[in-house]
Design an enzyme around this catalytic site. Sequence first.
Site, PDB file in Angstrom:
ATOM      1  N   THR A  51      76.697  53.820 -33.866  1.00  0.00           N
ATOM      2  CA  THR A  51      76.537  53.181 -33.509  1.00  0.00           C
ATOM      3  C   THR A  51      75.561  52.769 -32.697  1.00  0.00           C
ATOM      4  OG1 THR A  51      78.645  52.284 -33.853  1.00  0.00           O
ATOM      5  CG2 THR A  51      77.878  52.026 -35.597  1.00  0.00           C
ATOM      6  N   LYS A  81      82.111  59.355 -34.911  1.00  0.00           N
ATOM      7  CA  LYS A  81      81.291  58.847 -34.077  1.00  0.00           C
ATOM      8  C   LYS A  81      81.987  57.796 -33.499  1.00  0.00           C
ATOM      9  CE  LYS A  81      80.596  54.982 -34.772  1.00  0.00           C
ATOM     10  NZ  LYS A  81      80.891  53.246 -34.639  1.00  0.00           N
ATOM     11  N   THR A  91      88.119  52.804 -33.118  1.00  0.00           N
ATOM     12  CA  THR A  91      86.400  52.756 -33.854  1.00  0.00           C
ATOM     13  C   THR A  91      86.114  53.046 -34.402  1.00  0.00           C
ATOM     14  OG1 THR A  91      86.172  50.404 -33.252  1.00  0.00           O
ATOM     15  CG2 THR A  91      84.400  51.721 -34.238  1.00  0.00           C
ATOM     16  N   GLU A 102      80.721  53.183 -23.990  1.00  0.00           N
ATOM     17  CA  GLU A 102      80.547  51.998 -24.307  1.00  0.00           C
ATOM     18  C   GLU A 102      80.225  52.474 -22.108  1.00  0.00           C
ATOM     19  OE1 GLU A 102      80.152  49.310 -28.071  1.00  0.00           O
ATOM     20  OE2 GLU A 102      81.091  49.004 -25.819  1.00  0.00           O
ATOM     21  N   ASN A 152      78.107  45.446 -25.256  1.00  0.00           N
ATOM     22  CA  ASN A 152      78.985  44.322 -26.266  1.00  0.00           C
ATOM     23  C   ASN A 152      78.360  42.939 -25.909  1.00  0.00           C
ATOM     24  OD1 ASN A 152      81.127  46.378 -27.178  1.00  0.00           O
ATOM     25  ND2 ASN A 152      81.050  46.462 -25.080  1.00  0.00           N
ATOM     26  N   SER A 166      72.474  40.500 -30.494  1.00  0.00           N
ATOM     27  CA  SER A 166      71.111  40.359 -30.396  1.00  0.00           C
ATOM     28  C   SER A 166      70.002  40.800 -30.870  1.00  0.00           C
ATOM     29  CB  SER A 166      71.345  39.587 -29.167  1.00  0.00           C
ATOM     30  OG  SER A 166      71.044  40.504 -27.956  1.00  0.00           O
TER      31      SER A 166
END
Lengths: 406, 406
Positions: free
Chosen positions: A153, A179, A190, A277, A401, A406
């Site tokens: 993702t 992942k 996650t 991230e 994040n 968007s």
Amino acid sequence: MGVDQRASDALAPIPGIRIGAAKAGIRQREREDLAVFELAPGTQTAAVFTRNAFVAAPVEVARRHLGAAAPRYLLINSGNANAGNGAAGVAAVEACLNAMADAVGCRADQILPFSTGVIGEPLPVERIQEALPAAFESMDSDGWAAAARAILTTDTRTKGISLVAEELEVPMRITGIAKGSGMIRPDMATMLAFIATDAAWEPDALRQALRKAVGDSFNCITVDGDTSTNDACVAMATGCASMAPITLADGQRYRYAAAALKQVCQDLALAIVRDGEGASKLVGIRVASGRSTKECRAVAETVAHSPLVKTALFAADPNWGRIVAAVGRAPLEGLDIECVSVFLEGVCVFERGRCPEAYDEAAAARVMSADEFTIRVELNRGAATATMYTCDLSYDYVRINAEYRS
Amino acid sequence: MGVDQRASDALAPIPGIRIGAAKAGIRQREREDLAVFELAPGTQTAAVFTRNAFVAAPVEVARRHLGAAAPRYLLINSGNANAGNGAAGVAAVEACLNAMADAVGCRADQILPFSTGVIGEPLPVERIQEALPAAFESMDSDGWAAAARAILTTDTRTKGISLVAEELEVPMRITGIAKGSGMIRPDMATMLAFIATDAAWEPDALRQALRKAVGDSFNCITVDGDTSTNDACVAMATGCASMAPITLADGQRYRYAAAALKQVCQDLALAIVRDGEGASKLVGIRVASGRSTKECRAVAETVAHSPLVKTALFAADPNWGRIVAAVGRAPLEGLDIECVSVFLEGVCVFERGRCPEAYDEAAAARVMSADEFTIRVELNRGAATATMYTCDLSYDYVRINAEYRS
């Protein structure tokens, strides 16, 4: 004994496992976002799922199916978590599994579903159903790399590793992919991880080894302290290697096999933090000489989660005060901060309640400027240890994040 | 009954309190970074300090002095926390206090010291000593605004409020100032707060009222989950108003006075979150219908600390999945997520395990685009409630904390 876990193109096939991938257009066109695994008959499967009370529909269904039958297939999609969709979410999973069961000729409860992606949007069932034939067509023992891509993702790179453990009577092959990038923390992240081996395992032994391996790997990493609705780690033992099943009574033999499984989990877990991230650094927080593993872990977690520590890591700023302040607020009984020492690799930055006279800030800054290093905290009141892995908190974490939907 | 707490130029003098400020050049030239408070004889003083095990030297000394004598002066500096300096840190505080005691003619243990700023750098004792005469010279009952400026570190604005409580036999004046922006979390924040009233209080009553007020204000806010080595909140009751002391046995009279003190603490606490490092929003997390205040608070804290929720707040993105995922990982016994409802102000975003059919994302986005709003979580399994206040996590949070020492 392993290959570089980032080189997922070099992932070794596992006898008894075939993998296919396809573009279902779930969230983005023009990328693989669907993967199917076919497991040889007789494969033993164990799984660990998220402990979040808010679980996604596929987790609910996968748990049920795992208790009902021996899995023959996995169906995995990225781009949509199918979480927060209520009864409609469960119906959506079942519609996908029924279509798949018809196509391959098995029962729906012999398939385990997994989803990852945005929470709260309806799963595009038809698009998944329509992409299934292409996924089946591409099924191949060499499909690991494609699956490693299809499950991503916000990850920026695939995560996979292949090992061959040589300590058993025959070589035991293991390949795993994972992942995960945000929403990572102890008690499952996650993340999705799929690990297969050709070794034969007794179900109890596989379950226990997986649970322990996850506790020492995926549950020791944090990116942002959040957990997910969809986390799952699956271990599949096809038994295609000619060997007697590994059992809990095996002693050394069990330990060798469990160690190999743990090695795969740890390599995948570190790959997740490295790809945290916005992360530019992988930092180990090693807490030693505590009274118990639990208290060492509590300190390691507090430091690993501190946004102030994580922004200092990003700045490569040896701001040890933030580390000590995080240690000081960990939920410990009667900690005397005067007894605590803190090291950046070999550089002591804090002891006896202060920064040592001989402290060399330039040396500390050099440690911090590396891509990977260890912060060591000595509690000096016991013999227990624990290690967590974290990453830095950067502008990119916020950007990723704040812009995700968007 | 209050003035706008951001308008600290309008802070009302408190009979019995004089305040001076000066430029000591501790970290930056050309700004006030030193403040002194003079308390009229007979002033009752209570204080609450950080619960971090890593406490700064001034906290250690202030605690000791508060137990030894009735304070007559406060000495406050910003720019340097004097934390992590070991025995030398305590010696540095004492050197400053001795110089001040000589100058004003009191004992050193009648002065309470407070510091805020960078951890682990030696306190510049001489610069502080040299600036003391200028601070004394400027002492005035109107010095609140200058002190509000002098105590700031990464704050972008001063925080102060003046109230007059009219419910007692004579008007009770209260003025408070605070600083704090990062390192804010429950169990005391990186914050200093100085609150004075002309009311007369019995020591026990003042201590209890302050403790309760802090629990319902500063301990209900979070910016980044970190705590500090230097946090302190001080309440000073000069007794200059002609009234009998407020006692715990007073019933209604105690409750009125305690409510006014709490009001001041709450206004200052919200001002701190509004000025959270990089914050653009003040968001209340109200958790209702829980089994206990403790569990409501646990849920509110988990949501308030979640980096994923906080980046969604920054993006004004009604990503309710992140809120529900945070609720789901709160440490609660047997939470059934199907029973939980979540609202953004009046807009229901989650109930019965999913987003309602009638959900209006545009309406939810409008709520999120406001500067201040409330996220309400209904647990639907009890009658308890709790509220926490948080802010968003922005690029600027990272910038401020990655650059703080440079």
